[in-house]
Design an enzyme around this catalytic site. Structure first.
Site, mmCIF file in Angstrom:
data_model
loop_
_atom_site.group_PDB
_atom_site.id
_atom_site.type_symbol
_atom_site.label_atom_id
_atom_site.label_comp_id
_atom_site.label_asym_id
_atom_site.label_seq_id
_atom_site.Cartn_x
_atom_site.Cartn_y
_atom_site.Cartn_z
ATOM 1 N N CYS A 1 -1.623 8.653 4.152
ATOM 2 C CA CYS A 1 -2.061 8.417 3.135
ATOM 3 C C CYS A 1 -2.975 8.703 2.192
ATOM 4 O O CYS A 1 -3.395 8.951 1.252
ATOM 5 C CB CYS A 1 -1.530 7.156 3.194
ATOM 6 N N GLU B 1 1.137 -1.413 -0.069
ATOM 7 C CA GLU B 1 -0.301 -0.261 -0.668
ATOM 8 C C GLU B 1 0.882 1.143 0.112
ATOM 9 O O GLU B 1 1.886 1.228 0.740
ATOM 10 C CB GLU B 1 -1.034 -0.008 1.414
HETATM 11 P P1 NAD Z 1 8.888 4.904 3.024
HETATM 12 O O1 NAD Z 1 8.586 4.919 1.845
HETATM 13 O O2 NAD Z 1 9.995 6.506 2.803
HETATM 14 O O3 NAD Z 1 9.676 4.052 3.861
HETATM 15 C C1 NAD Z 1 9.044 3.231 4.248
HETATM 16 C C2 NAD Z 1 9.461 2.275 5.208
HETATM 17 O O4 NAD Z 1 10.328 1.382 4.023
HETATM 18 C C3 NAD Z 1 10.468 2.636 6.543
HETATM 19 O O5 NAD Z 1 10.304 1.567 6.977
HETATM 20 C C4 NAD Z 1 11.955 2.834 5.361
HETATM 21 O O6 NAD Z 1 12.633 2.757 6.359
HETATM 22 C C5 NAD Z 1 12.398 2.124 4.448
HETATM 23 N N1 NAD Z 1 12.757 1.531 3.703
HETATM 24 C C6 NAD Z 1 12.464 2.772 2.537
HETATM 25 N N2 NAD Z 1 13.631 2.379 2.250
HETATM 26 C C7 NAD Z 1 13.969 1.347 1.546
HETATM 27 C C8 NAD Z 1 14.719 0.298 0.810
HETATM 28 N N3 NAD Z 1 15.205 0.740 -0.284
HETATM 29 N N4 NAD Z 1 14.306 -0.776 1.149
HETATM 30 C C9 NAD Z 1 13.772 -1.789 2.339
HETATM 31 N N5 NAD Z 1 13.013 -0.743 2.963
HETATM 32 C C10 NAD Z 1 13.232 0.703 2.695
HETATM 33 O O7 NAD Z 1 7.405 5.475 3.438
HETATM 34 P P2 NAD Z 1 6.964 6.346 4.964
HETATM 35 O O8 NAD Z 1 7.572 8.039 4.480
HETATM 36 O O9 NAD Z 1 7.642 5.160 5.685
HETATM 37 O O10 NAD Z 1 5.622 7.269 5.345
HETATM 38 C C11 NAD Z 1 4.268 7.910 3.985
HETATM 39 C C12 NAD Z 1 4.808 7.278 2.592
HETATM 40 O O11 NAD Z 1 3.705 6.102 3.176
HETATM 41 C C13 NAD Z 1 3.920 7.457 1.937
HETATM 42 O O12 NAD Z 1 4.268 8.263 0.465
HETATM 43 C C14 NAD Z 1 1.679 7.209 2.352
HETATM 44 O O13 NAD Z 1 1.118 7.835 1.366
HETATM 45 C C15 NAD Z 1 2.654 6.020 2.040
HETATM 46 N N6 NAD Z 1 1.496 5.167 3.148
HETATM 47 C C16 NAD Z 1 0.837 4.665 2.623
HETATM 48 C C17 NAD Z 1 -0.867 4.317 3.440
HETATM 49 C C18 NAD Z 1 -1.655 2.774 2.912
HETATM 50 O O14 NAD Z 1 -2.464 2.526 3.041
HETATM 51 N N7 NAD Z 1 -2.050 3.200 1.008
HETATM 52 C C19 NAD Z 1 -0.709 3.997 4.743
HETATM 53 C C20 NAD Z 1 0.211 4.839 5.208
HETATM 54 C C21 NAD Z 1 1.200 5.813 4.899
#
Ligand code: NAD
Length: 540
Positions: free
Chosen positions: A328, A294
């Site tokens: 989100c 998501e």
């Molecule tokens: P992010 O993508 O920066 O991080 C999410 C997770 O991925 C974190 O644990 C991060 O450390 C990890 N990560 C980052 N780079 C990685 C890599 N190269 N390899 C493995 N793991 C990695 O997102 P965020 O800032 O924590 O959250 C915000 C984002 O999440 C927004 O885009 C939001 O829309 C989305 N979001 C979506 C939903 C949904 O249900 N669609 C819900 C909540 C948040």
């Protein structure tokens, strides 16, 4: 061998506490916040039930107060992640054979612990670590996570395991909903403690084992959730808690032959990167990994001129600015017809002026700080662009002196494809495009085609038949669609959550659609009296 066939009663959604000033729940939560703010926690990795302190630490500070040092976190190296994979495979042997009612019991107990003695700790850590007001913490860290655990257990027992094929005369067919062979990697975002708790536990409920990599900025609350799960009776190694730098996972996790699933919530860019990484490693895996993600959104509110203007204004304020626009589902673009815009604009601007922002532990605040310096720089970058290329109607200010604060900001964009109308900002910035009330269909088309995302969206119209037409033309623009309501605040078992297009795989967290991704069904056909002649009647 136990011969009970279990059916669980349908749970009720966890009631949301009001936290009125002076109430017993407020006093209890405030006391917990005070004691938590007075200590700096040492957060280890938890692998096979053992606390592992790597010495590679980083600090966690409150987003709203740079001086509040909440925790030091030990990060896992690639080698330690390899140990976590091994621990998960050891735990798999027994957990994958453990009866469903035993697994369901662990998560029902976790829900009761969170509803009771752990509620304050998980709420307080979410308020301090992620800068949520008491209400925002309560609906996320307490209620939504309790609901995820209770409803997932109920859905697994009453829907997934009971879903069985037909058996014709002379045979018996059934499906064994096996867990996946290997481990599921749960990578979780900063913005919802409940998502942190749900992503590793939904697969674990279905008999899988998991590695859980929490977001750096949600570490405090996520660690308490992990400790709660231990208290609920989750055996060692079923979920391994592995804070780490993402780069460490590339080989040790995504390159492991046992990698069998990714349960991800976060940004679209990271999910796409992980999908590519998985594809590159495909020949190594013993089974095709399930990829459930998501991701981002550019969520909209679309108003018709018949809209109830007060309801529209409230939806915009709550939808765009609660939790600093970091849901989100947060409304971040709005389409309003020119015939009602002057009145809607004046009301919006007046109400935005009344929003109080500051420390979330001050109960009178509606907004607090954005999550960290990167978010602050990104969001203020968009504010700069809006100042240069559009019209700021309210807000536009920011400050990083005490914490990462960005004012609720309202931008009017003449160009419907201005950057703030198109890109996910993930902050308290709402962009509005005013359309010609006589060109409704053109405006709907614009709304549908402006962004690559399709997570949430809301329409406002009094005329119900017209609303149906609007909903039809926006059918693919959102996975969670609202009529005369704000696009945020989905409740488990009422509005299963997720979107398609660039917003994810739409496997609906908190729905049966999600749970079935974590099983590999084995169909069994038993024939009671097998034939003993190989020839068919048509052969004469
Ligand atoms: P992010 O993508 O920066 O991080 C999410 C997770 O991925 C974190 O644990 C991060 O450390 C990890 N990560 C980052 N780079 C990685 C890599 N190269 N390899 C493995 N793991 C990695 O997102 P965020 O800032 O924590 O959250 C915000 C984002 O999440 C927004 O885009 C939001 O829309 C989305 N979001 C979506 C939903 C949904 O249900 N669609 C819900 C909540 C948040």
């Amino acid at each position: 061998m136990l011969n009970t066939v279990f059916r669980l009663d349908e749970p009720q959604n966890e009631p949301v506490g009001s936290y009125a000033p002076g109430s017993a729940e407020t006093e209890s939560l405030k006391a917990c916040i005070q004691s938590m703010a007075g200590e700096t926690l040492d957060i280890p990795c938890i692998i096979g039930g053992q606390e592992v302190r790597t010495g590679e630490t980083y600090d966690i500070r409150a987003p709203h107060d740079h001086s509040l040092h909440l925790a030091n976190v030990h990060a896992a190296s690639a080698e330690i992640l390899g140990d976590a994979v091994k621990a998960s495979q050891e735990a798999w042997k027994e957990w994958s054979e453990t009866a469903p009612h035993v697994r369901a019991s662990v998560f029902n107990k976790a829900a009761d612990l969170l509803a009771g003695p752990w509620r304050d700790r998980v709420n307080a850590s979410t308020m301090l670590g992620q800068s949520k007001t008491c209400y925002q913490a309560e609906i996320d860290a307490a209620c939504e996570l309790i609901d995820f655990w209770r409803f997932n257990a109920w859905l697994a027992m009453n829907r997934v395991y009971t879903e069985q094929p037909a058996s014709n005369e002379g045979m018996w067919n059934y499906v064994d909903h096996r867990p996946l062979e290997g481990f599921v990697c749960a990578i979780t975002p900063f913005n919802f403690t409940s998502i942190g708790g749900n992503l590793p536990t939904a697969p674990a409920l279905m008999g899988n084992v998991a590695l859980w990599k929490p977001a750096r900025t949600a570490m405090l609350s996520n660690y308490y959730v992990m400790k709660l799960l231990e208290e609920a009776g989750l055996p060692p190694g079923v979920i391994n808690f592995v804070p780490c730098r993402p780069a460490e996972m590339t080989e040790s996790v995504f390159g492991s032959e046992h990698f069998s699933g990714l349960h991800f919530t976060g940004s679209t860019a990271v999910f796409q990167l992980l999908w590519r990484q998985t594809a590159e490693n495909l020949p190594k895996y013993r089974t095709y990994p399930r990829l459930v993600g998501e991701t981002g959104g550019k969520d909209f509110i679309f108003a018709h001129e018949s809209a109830d203007k007060d309801a529209l204004v409230v939806a915009a304020l709550r939808g765009a600015y609660e939790f600093q626009g970091q849901k989100c589902s947060a409304a971040s673009r709005m389409y309003v017809p020119d015939s009602i815009w002057p009145e809607v604009r004046d009301k919006l601007v007046a109400e935005i002026g009344k929003i109080k922002m500051g420390d979330p532990t001050d109960w009178s605040n509606f907004m607090a700080a954005v999550i960290d310096e990167n978010a602050y720089n990104d969001i203020t970058g968009y504010v700069h662009k809006a100042k240069a290329g559009a019209k700021i109607l309210a807000g536009g200010g920011y400050s990083k002196d005490v914490g990462w604060f960005v004012e609720p900001t309202l931008v009017e964009c003449e160009d419907p494809r201005f950057i703030t109308m198109e890109e996910e900002i993930f902050g308290p910035v709402l962009s509005v495009h005013v359309y010609d009330a006589n060109k409704l269909d053109d405006a709907l088309h614009l709304c549908d085609t402006t962004s690559p995302y399709a997570l949430t969206g809301a329409i406002f119209a009094r005329d119900r038949v017209l609303a149906e037409r609007m909903a039809k033309s926006l059918r693919h623009a959102a996975g969670n669609f609202y009529i005369n309501d704000k696009p945020t605040g989905a409740v488990v078992n009422q509005q299963p959550f997720g979107g398609a297009r660039a917003s994810g795989t739409d496997d609906k967290a908190g729905g049966v659609q999600n749970l079935v991704r974590w099983v590999a069904p084995r169909t069994v056909k038993e024939t009671f009296v097998p034939p003993n002649d190989w020839r068919y009647p048509h052969m004469g």
